[in-house]
Each structure stands twice: as C-alpha cells, then as structure tokens.
Scaffold this active site. Structure first.
Site, PDB file in Angstrom:
ATOM      1  N   TYR A 164      -7.419 -55.304  -4.511  1.00  0.00           N
ATOM      2  CA  TYR A 164      -6.906 -56.649  -4.258  1.00  0.00           C
ATOM      3  C   TYR A 164      -5.605 -56.524  -3.495  1.00  0.00           C
ATOM      4  CZ  TYR A 164      -5.180 -61.397  -5.181  1.00  0.00           C
ATOM      5  OH  TYR A 164      -4.695 -62.674  -5.062  1.00  0.00           O
TER       6      TYR A 164
ATOM      7  N   ASP B 204      -1.034 -49.910  -0.096  1.00  0.00           N
ATOM      8  CA  ASP B 204      -0.598 -51.152  -0.735  1.00  0.00           C
ATOM      9  C   ASP B 204       0.085 -50.759  -2.049  1.00  0.00           C
ATOM     10  OD1 ASP B 204      -2.231 -54.223  -1.889  1.00  0.00           O
ATOM     11  OD2 ASP B 204      -0.203 -53.428  -2.147  1.00  0.00           O
TER      12      ASP B 204
ATOM     13  N   LYS C 117       6.288 -57.433  -6.407  1.00  0.00           N
ATOM     14  CA  LYS C 117       6.504 -57.274  -7.848  1.00  0.00           C
ATOM     15  C   LYS C 117       7.873 -56.682  -8.204  1.00  0.00           C
ATOM     16  CE  LYS C 117       1.522 -57.041  -8.448  1.00  0.00           C
ATOM     17  NZ  LYS C 117       1.173 -58.243  -9.223  1.00  0.00           N
TER      18      LYS C 117
HETATM   19  P1  KE4 Z   1       1.064 -61.508  -4.680  1.00  0.00           P
HETATM   20  O1  KE4 Z   1       0.747 -62.304  -3.429  1.00  0.00           O
HETATM   21  O2  KE4 Z   1       0.312 -62.009  -5.908  1.00  0.00           O
HETATM   22  O3  KE4 Z   1       2.573 -61.383  -4.920  1.00  0.00           O
HETATM   23  O4  KE4 Z   1       0.590 -60.008  -4.438  1.00  0.00           O
HETATM   24  C1  KE4 Z   1      -0.746 -59.753  -4.071  1.00  0.00           C
HETATM   25  C2  KE4 Z   1      -1.112 -58.324  -4.429  1.00  0.00           C
HETATM   26  C3  KE4 Z   1      -1.193 -57.386  -3.421  1.00  0.00           C
HETATM   27  N1  KE4 Z   1      -1.503 -56.094  -3.691  1.00  0.00           N
HETATM   28  C4  KE4 Z   1      -1.734 -55.685  -4.967  1.00  0.00           C
HETATM   29  C5  KE4 Z   1      -2.064 -54.244  -5.219  1.00  0.00           C
HETATM   30  C6  KE4 Z   1      -1.660 -56.610  -6.039  1.00  0.00           C
HETATM   31  O5  KE4 Z   1      -1.895 -56.180  -7.308  1.00  0.00           O
HETATM   32  C7  KE4 Z   1      -1.337 -57.952  -5.778  1.00  0.00           C
HETATM   33  C8  KE4 Z   1      -1.252 -59.001  -6.876  1.00  0.00           C
HETATM   34  N2  KE4 Z   1      -1.660 -58.574  -8.167  1.00  0.00           N
HETATM   35  C9  KE4 Z   1      -2.148 -59.607  -9.065  1.00  0.00           C
HETATM   36  C10 KE4 Z   1      -2.474 -58.948 -10.408  1.00  0.00           C
HETATM   37  N3  KE4 Z   1      -3.641 -58.182 -10.350  1.00  0.00           N
HETATM   38  C11 KE4 Z   1      -1.171 -60.726  -9.207  1.00  0.00           C
HETATM   39  C12 KE4 Z   1      -1.426 -61.643 -10.364  1.00  0.00           C
HETATM   40  C13 KE4 Z   1      -1.945 -62.977  -9.904  1.00  0.00           C
HETATM   41  O6  KE4 Z   1      -2.799 -63.016  -8.990  1.00  0.00           O
HETATM   42  O7  KE4 Z   1      -1.488 -63.982 -10.507  1.00  0.00           O
END
Ligand code: KE4
Length: 428
Positions: free
Chosen positions: A143, A238, A266
């Site tokens: 993701y 990533d 994060k």
């Molecule tokens: P954000 O746009 O949510 O800040 O980041 C996206 C992203 C990009 N790359 C990785 C490896 C990530 O884990 C994420 C976001 N992670 C999720 C949890 N699995 C965020 C939680 C959510 O979607 O509310």
C-alpha cells in the site's frame, strides 16, 4: 463498556462516510463499533467511555515514543503562537531537510509534503519524468497511499475490504501499474523483460506492513536493485512505515540497501500531517521550480508539522539506543506470544522486524499477499475483540502490522501476553 462510542458512531455516520475519516478505523473487518478516543499519554489510549488501552497501533506508526511526548507537545505549543502557517519558506524547513539528509545517506535532497500518499504519488511522477517512461511495478498487498496508480492489488484497507478494482481508477491509469507477488524476483524479471524500456519505477515497501508485517526474503531487495541498475529503472523504497522506525536511517540502514528515491511519512511528522520524498540530486533536481516535474502543496513544510517532526527526529538521532530498547521490547512480546500460542496448540505465525510485528493464524509461513490471505483470518476478529475488552488495542485488521512505542513498559508487555493467553481461550 462502549456506550458513548456507539452513540458517537451513530452520529458520525450521519455526516462522515462510514463515520470515519479513514476506512481502516471503521472496524469493518473485525465488526463491532470503533472506539472513539478521548486522549492518550505514553503507551495508553483512553476512549470516550473511560476505557484504557495499551496501544499497538501508535497512530499507524508515528507515535514511536508514545503519545503526547512532552518535547513535541511543548514545541507545538510554542510554535503555534508564531503562526500555524506562512505559505513562505522558513528556517525550520531547511533544518528539517538537513536533518533528514543527515539520517539517510543517499538522500541528497528532500521535498516535504503532507501525507505518505502525496510522497509516493510525487515520487512516481518524478520517476516517470526522469525516465520518460510510463509504467510502474508495485507488489500485490503493498500500500502506497490512495493515489490512483497504487490502488491496483493494494494492501491495507484495500485488502482488508477485499476491493478487487477500485471504482474511479480508470483503465488508462491501471494499465500502467504492473504487479508482482512480493518476494518473487523472477516474476519481476519477467515483467521487466516483457516491458523492456517501458518501466519508470519499481516501488516497494522494504518491509511490508500492509498485509501484516512481512519481511523481504534474503536477496529480494538486492535483486530489485540489480535489476533497476541494469534496466535504468528508478528504485523507490516506500519507507512511510519503516523510515526512522527500523533504524535512524530506516530500512536502508537496517537492511543495507540503497534506493534511488525514498518516500517517508508517519514518524517524520511526530503525529502531524507530514510526508516527504527525496533521493539522488540528479533525479530530485527535476522537481519544480528547479525542473518541470510539478509538485506543490499549500501546507507543505507547515511550521507546526515541521517542529513536531524535527523535535522527534532529533531525539531519535541523538538517542539511537531507543531502537535497541524498542527491538528488545518487541522480541520480549514476540517470545511471550510465542509461548502462549504454542500452548494454545493451533497454527500460527509471528512475523517481526524491529518494532514491527504481526500475528497470522496460518499453518504456513506468511511471505506474500497470497499466504497472508490464505491464513485463517476468520479467527482474527474474535481475537481482536477479546484483546480489546482486555484493554489491548491492536490494528483492527489481519492485514496490518502492529507498531510498538517506546513508552511501553515490560509490565505492559506482560499484561498484553496475559491478555493474549486468555483471549486465545475465547477462540476455542
Ligand atoms: P498516508 O497517505 O496514509 O499518510 O500514507 C500512505 C502510506 C504509504 N505507504 C505506506 C507503506 C503506508 O503504510 C501508508 C499508510 N499506511 C496506512 C496503514 N496501513 C495508514 C492508515 C490509514 O489508511 O488510515
């Protein structure tokens, strides 16, 4: 136990789709009502009904030193009084950029954005602009945020809700996203051969965290690096989850791998909305206004977000023993869970690296999305709720990594292990 959360959830659903501002929070895959949080301190969350939880989500990664860590709170309070946004360059952004570049050896330049999604989508655009190629390779179950190119066989909430094709992602976009199973280097080589000269980037979670925690097999990332060098493909790690969590230099440092571009999020914001992408100057200099690969953001480099992230990253840089403490605590938890799961007697796997860990009710090792999906994930909701009612807050999905924070005490870990032992009995 959850009356106020239930009332709030009812009310929230009238004005917010699904009652939440991000799908994974909705408890949809585990059932029941999402608990609404009132406040948090250190390793503990307190919901609106006054229940206390030992937190293993850490806001999906950022709260690595625990909630309301004093220096970050104080810094935010001080800087808020100067203005919460200028829309003009500030010293703080320069200091933040220099700090990040000092922690990631191959990051010559970095651009701040406001989320991990923005970081990843910008990195892909930059790789396409740099190579003049259109296609990308991502991995099933990974993701990289909710930008269109990534919502093809994605992990996290997309996997949790088993959304095979996301409406609104056009075939024109999807056709440029190629996918391969994580840890399957031959599959990637086949894609590269079939699309010679067409692939702009390979983007990978160096340690996958969006289908549970899944480690790279020995040689996998190195193989991707070699392939990218041979084919002129931009290698993007990533590190939104792993950055500054697995080591001061993230997965690059922990695994001894070097990418061309990195994405962060994060931890980098200390809980405030921050993302970033960076890497080799030769590539980064194509970003506007230096180059023509356009990328922008009203709140990019926001002073409150910067001071929160800077204060946290400075601590992590100056006290790298935090990482050893975190890993020791995670190994303690892992060993304790191992013991009670063995006694329980049903199939399970525990995957862990640093302070990322996940439990899979699986007979076989979990090394990719297929094996994560093949686990007895129907067991997870009952385990999740059994732990929740015993005051342990896990990610509400089998397709997520747990995150430890360094405010956790060994008493908290013992309480978690005891809760797990009792919860497993509930599953019988
Ligand atoms: P954000 O746009 O949510 O800040 O980041 C996206 C992203 C990009 N790359 C990785 C490896 C990530 O884990 C994420 C976001 N992670 C999720 C949890 N699995 C965020 C939680 C959510 O979607 O509310």
């Amino acid at each position: 136990m959850y009356e106020k959360s239930q009332q709030l959830f009812e009310r929230a659903q009238q004005s917010i789709p699904g009652g939440v501002n991000s799908p994974v929070r909705a408890f949809k895959s585990v059932g029941g009502t999402p608990v609404f949080m009132q406040k948090a301190k250190g390793a503990y969350l307190y919901d609106v009904d006054g229940n206390r939880y030992i937190d293993y989500i850490a806001s999906w990664g950022p709260m690595i030193l625990g909630h309301a860590w004093e220096p970050v709170v104080t810094a935010i309070q001080e800087y808020a009084a100067y203005s919460t946004s200028y829309g003009a360059p500030t010293l703080l952004e320069v200091e933040m950029a220099e700090l990040i570049c000092s922690l990631a050896p191959n990051v010559d330049m970095i651009r701040m954005v406001s989320s991990g999604t923005e970081a990843c989508m910008s990195a892909i655009r930059l790789a396409r602009g740099y190579t003049g190629r259109n296609k990308i390779i991502k991995f099933t179950g990974h993701y990289h945020g909710h930008a269109d190119p990534f919502l093809v066989k994605a992990g996290s909430g997309v996997a949790t809700f088993n959304i095979q094709t996301v409406p609104g992602v056009t075939p024109g976009v999807a056709q440029d996203t190629l996918t391969a199973p994580y840890n399957d280097l031959d599959a990637v080589k086949k894609l590269a051969a079939a699309h010679k000269g067409e692939i702009a980037a390979i983007i990978v979670e160096p340690v996958a965290g969006n289908m549970g925690c899944i480690l790279p097999q020995p040689g996998f990332l190195e193989g991707l690096r070699t392939l990218c060098d041979a084919e002129g493909i931009v290698f993007i790690l990533d590190e939104v989850m792993t950055g500054f969590r697995l080591a001061p230099g993230g997965a690059q440092e922990r695994l001894g791998i070097r990418a061309d571009l990195l994405t962060y999020g994060k931890v980098i914001g200390g809980g405030m909305p921050v993302g970033a992408f960076g890497g080799k100057k030769e590539i980064m200099q194509l970003i506007a206004p230096l180059g023509n690969v356009y990328q922008a953001g009203t709140l990019s480099g926001n002073p409150i977000a910067m001071i929160a992230g800077y204060t946290l990253l400075k601590e992590l840089k100056n006290n790298p023993s935090i990482y050893r403490e975190l890993e020791e605590k995670t190994l303690y938890l892992r060993n304790g869970l191992d013991k009670v799961l063995k006694a329980w007697g049903q199939p399970y796997q525990i995957n862990q690296l640093g302070s990322m860990i996940s439990l899979h009710f699986s007979e076989h090792p979990v090394t990719d999305f297929a094996s994560a999906s093949a686990a007895n994930n129907a067991r997870f909701p009952a385990f999740f709720h059994a732990m929740l009612k015993r005051g342990v807050y896990l990610p509400p999905s089998a397709f997520e990594s747990w995150f430890l924070n360094n405010a956790l005490t060994y008493n908290d870990l013992d309480s978690t292990i005891t809760a797990a032992e009792a919860s497993l009995k509930d599953l019988n």
